[in-house]
Design an enzyme around this catalytic site. Structure first.
Site, mmCIF file in Angstrom:
data_model
loop_
_atom_site.group_PDB
_atom_site.id
_atom_site.type_symbol
_atom_site.label_atom_id
_atom_site.label_comp_id
_atom_site.label_asym_id
_atom_site.label_seq_id
_atom_site.Cartn_x
_atom_site.Cartn_y
_atom_site.Cartn_z
ATOM 1 N N GLU A 1 0.782 -1.243 -0.272
ATOM 2 C CA GLU A 1 0.118 0.136 0.042
ATOM 3 C C GLU A 1 0.655 1.240 -0.032
ATOM 4 O OE1 GLU A 1 -3.245 -0.074 2.934
ATOM 5 O OE2 GLU A 1 -4.054 -1.834 1.826
ATOM 6 N N GLU B 1 -5.808 -8.278 -0.121
ATOM 7 C CA GLU B 1 -6.714 -8.034 1.277
ATOM 8 C C GLU B 1 -8.054 -7.536 0.642
ATOM 9 O OE1 GLU B 1 -5.069 -4.869 3.859
ATOM 10 O OE2 GLU B 1 -2.950 -5.645 3.682
HETATM 11 C C1 GCO Z 1 -3.596 -2.580 4.914
HETATM 12 C C2 GCO Z 1 -3.234 -2.882 5.884
HETATM 13 C C3 GCO Z 1 -3.822 -3.580 7.077
HETATM 14 C C4 GCO Z 1 -5.066 -2.977 7.671
HETATM 15 C C5 GCO Z 1 -6.446 -3.292 6.927
HETATM 16 C C6 GCO Z 1 -7.543 -2.640 7.765
HETATM 17 O O1 GCO Z 1 -2.688 -2.957 4.071
HETATM 18 O O2 GCO Z 1 -4.341 -1.451 4.792
HETATM 19 O O3 GCO Z 1 -2.534 -3.702 5.433
HETATM 20 O O4 GCO Z 1 -2.816 -3.467 7.673
HETATM 21 O O5 GCO Z 1 -5.262 -3.528 8.872
HETATM 22 O O6 GCO Z 1 -6.375 -2.603 5.501
HETATM 23 O O7 GCO Z 1 -7.440 -1.243 7.752
#
Ligand code: GCO
Length: 461
Positions: A171, A359
């Site tokens: 990210e 994710e």
């Molecule tokens: C992300 C994050 C996670 C967060 C999830 C929820 O990559 O944004 O990797 O660490 O916990 O997105 O907000």
């Protein structure tokens, strides 16, 4: 409730179902075996930054409960585990001595996965920058990109023979805009120049790491994980549509364009280019290295409208209200259509390699009642979004796998421990793990695919 068997039947047999975590969010053991502080340790210790002043000192104590947690993953019946490696365990000062004890931990993790038949999807950077690198300016400094390349090479030399996949960064949007412009994540900077310097050096770090990975472990598929914004204009007016285009350039293009086209986006560059650092000859070619895959993290859409007053900096947009009434406990709009929208939009704009949904998941804070956690809304969220993934595969988008965020409740960054995303509940006082209703459902989905496919009987005549 969507039946996991029939949903599973809509995925190809070689589709990968997995679960995801990140080092700082679960490991704890913040001072064990030579690990030094990261920018997140420092951020947690500053009053007013993280809810309740929660920190990562203990988290889910995963560092000390590794085998138990790998058993849990096995129990969920998934095929793959996406985890991140903590740079401050491997090179505690960011540059300088390598900490063998840190590498040993990930050796055990990777071997533990292999012994259980679980595929290993490693991420090299999930936000825990060694604090010592802030002495040089952290990501705003070009030297951090060089340090990252060396760290990447070190990890791949040790673990590359047993990794099924590796991502350089998780990210970039959060690392740049959320952390250096909006000030919400570590290091808490709120400055466009800082953010623009961090942007180019982070993109460069990605490209340099790809080179290092390919030279150390050429057989490991390399990717980059992006939380691309699913940008949706509030109305179909030309002003809102133009705003959505600018939002695309700022939130997505600043990362996708250099990585997949070897250039920064046109209007972004016209507006902000003069405040960017020097882009040296050859940088964009390094950043533009061909990838084997890319990862999408998707939770909620980004709805935007034009801001006619054009205040402050590009992209001159304002947030538009949600369309769906349904929200998760963290306040994010539930809109599965945002997932198909962003995939279709990005494959139209760029020549992208195959994709993993690295994710996707939902925050609901139900607690344990009589030994069980009834988190039906999370289960519904998974079912609805997975159904969209199945539709996209049906339309020939090359989506190869899906990772639920997250294996277990964990440290939710600036929200501390109050926001829960796990398929497994964690009682932080006792470290007891309880598989939630959504976790049992996901396990059924993942293991349904191991059963021989049962086809409906066809009647003769
Ligand atoms: C992300 C994050 C996670 C967060 C999830 C929820 O990559 O944004 O990797 O660490 O916990 O997105 O907000």
């Amino acid at each position: 409730m969507i039946d996991p068997q029939s949903l599973a039947a809509r995925f190809p047999r070689n589709f990968t179902f997995g679960v995801a975590t990140a080092a700082f969010q679960i490991e704890g053991a913040a001072r064990a075996d030579g690990r030094k502080a990261s920018i997140w340790d420092a951020f947690c210790n500053m009053p007013g930054r993280v809810h309740n002043r929660d920190n990562g000192d203990v988290a889910c104590d995963h560092y000390n409960r590794l085998d138990e947690d790998l058993d849990l993953i096995k129990e969920l019946g998934v095929e793959a585990y996406r985890f991140s490696i903590a740079w401050p365990r491997i090179v505690p000062d960011g540059t300088g001595p390598i900490n063998e004890a840190g590498l040993d931990f990930y050796d055990r993790l990777v071997d533990g996965c292999k012994a259980r038949g679980i595929k290993t999807f490693a991420t090299l950077y999930h936000w825990d920058l060694p604090l010592a690198l802030m002495g040089d300016g952290g990501w705003t400094s070009r030297s951090t990109a060089i340090a990252f390349q060396r760290y990447a090479r070190t990890v791949m030399a040790r673990l590359g023979d047993r990794l099924d996949s590796v991502a350089t960064l998780n990210e970039p949007w959060c690392i740049i805009w959320l952390s250096h412009l909006y000030g919400i994540h570590a290091p808490g900077e709120k400055n466009m120049e800082a953010a623009l310097h961090a942007l180019h050096h982070l993109n460069l770090a990605h490209g340099l790491a790809v080179e290092a990975i390919r030279s150390e472990a050429p057989h490991v598929p390399v990717g980059l994980v992006l939380n691309a914004a699913s940008v949706i204009p509030e109305t179909q007016s030309s002003a809102d549509k133009a705003a959505a285009e600018r939002a695309h350039e700022f939130h997505n293009g600043a990362f996708f364009d250099p990585v997949f086209k070897g250039e920064y986006p046109e209007h972004f560059l016209a507006a902000l280019g003069p405040r960017m650092p020097v882009i040296e000859d050859g940088d964009l070619a390094i950043i533009n290295a061909k990838l084997d895959w890319w990862g999408l993290n998707y939770y909620t859409p980004m709805r935007v409208a034009d801001d006619a007053e054009k205040p402050g900096d590009f992209p001159w947009t304002k947030a538009a209200p949600p369309v769906s009434e349904v929200k998760t406990d963290i306040g994010w709009e539930v809109f599965p259509g945002g997932l198909s929208h962003v995939i279709e939009d990005l494959y139209r704009r760029y020549e992208l390699p195959p994709c993993y949904i690295t994710e996707n998941g939902a925050c609901y804070n139900m607690e344990v009642v009589d030994g069980a956690v009834d988190d039906t809304p999370r289960l519904a969220y998974y079912a609805d979004h997975l159904s969209v993934v199945a539709d996209l595969i049906g339309k020939n988008y090359p989506i190869k796998g899906y990772f639920a965020w997250s294996l277990m409740d964990n440290f939710e960054w600036a929200e501390g421990y109050r926001m829960r995303f796990g398929l497994v509940h964690v009682d932080y006082a006792t470290q007891k793990r309880t598989v939630k209703k959504s976790g049992l459902w996901y396990a059924e989905l993942a293991s349904a695919r191991d059963q021989p496919t049962v086809r409906p009987a066809v009647s003769a005549s």
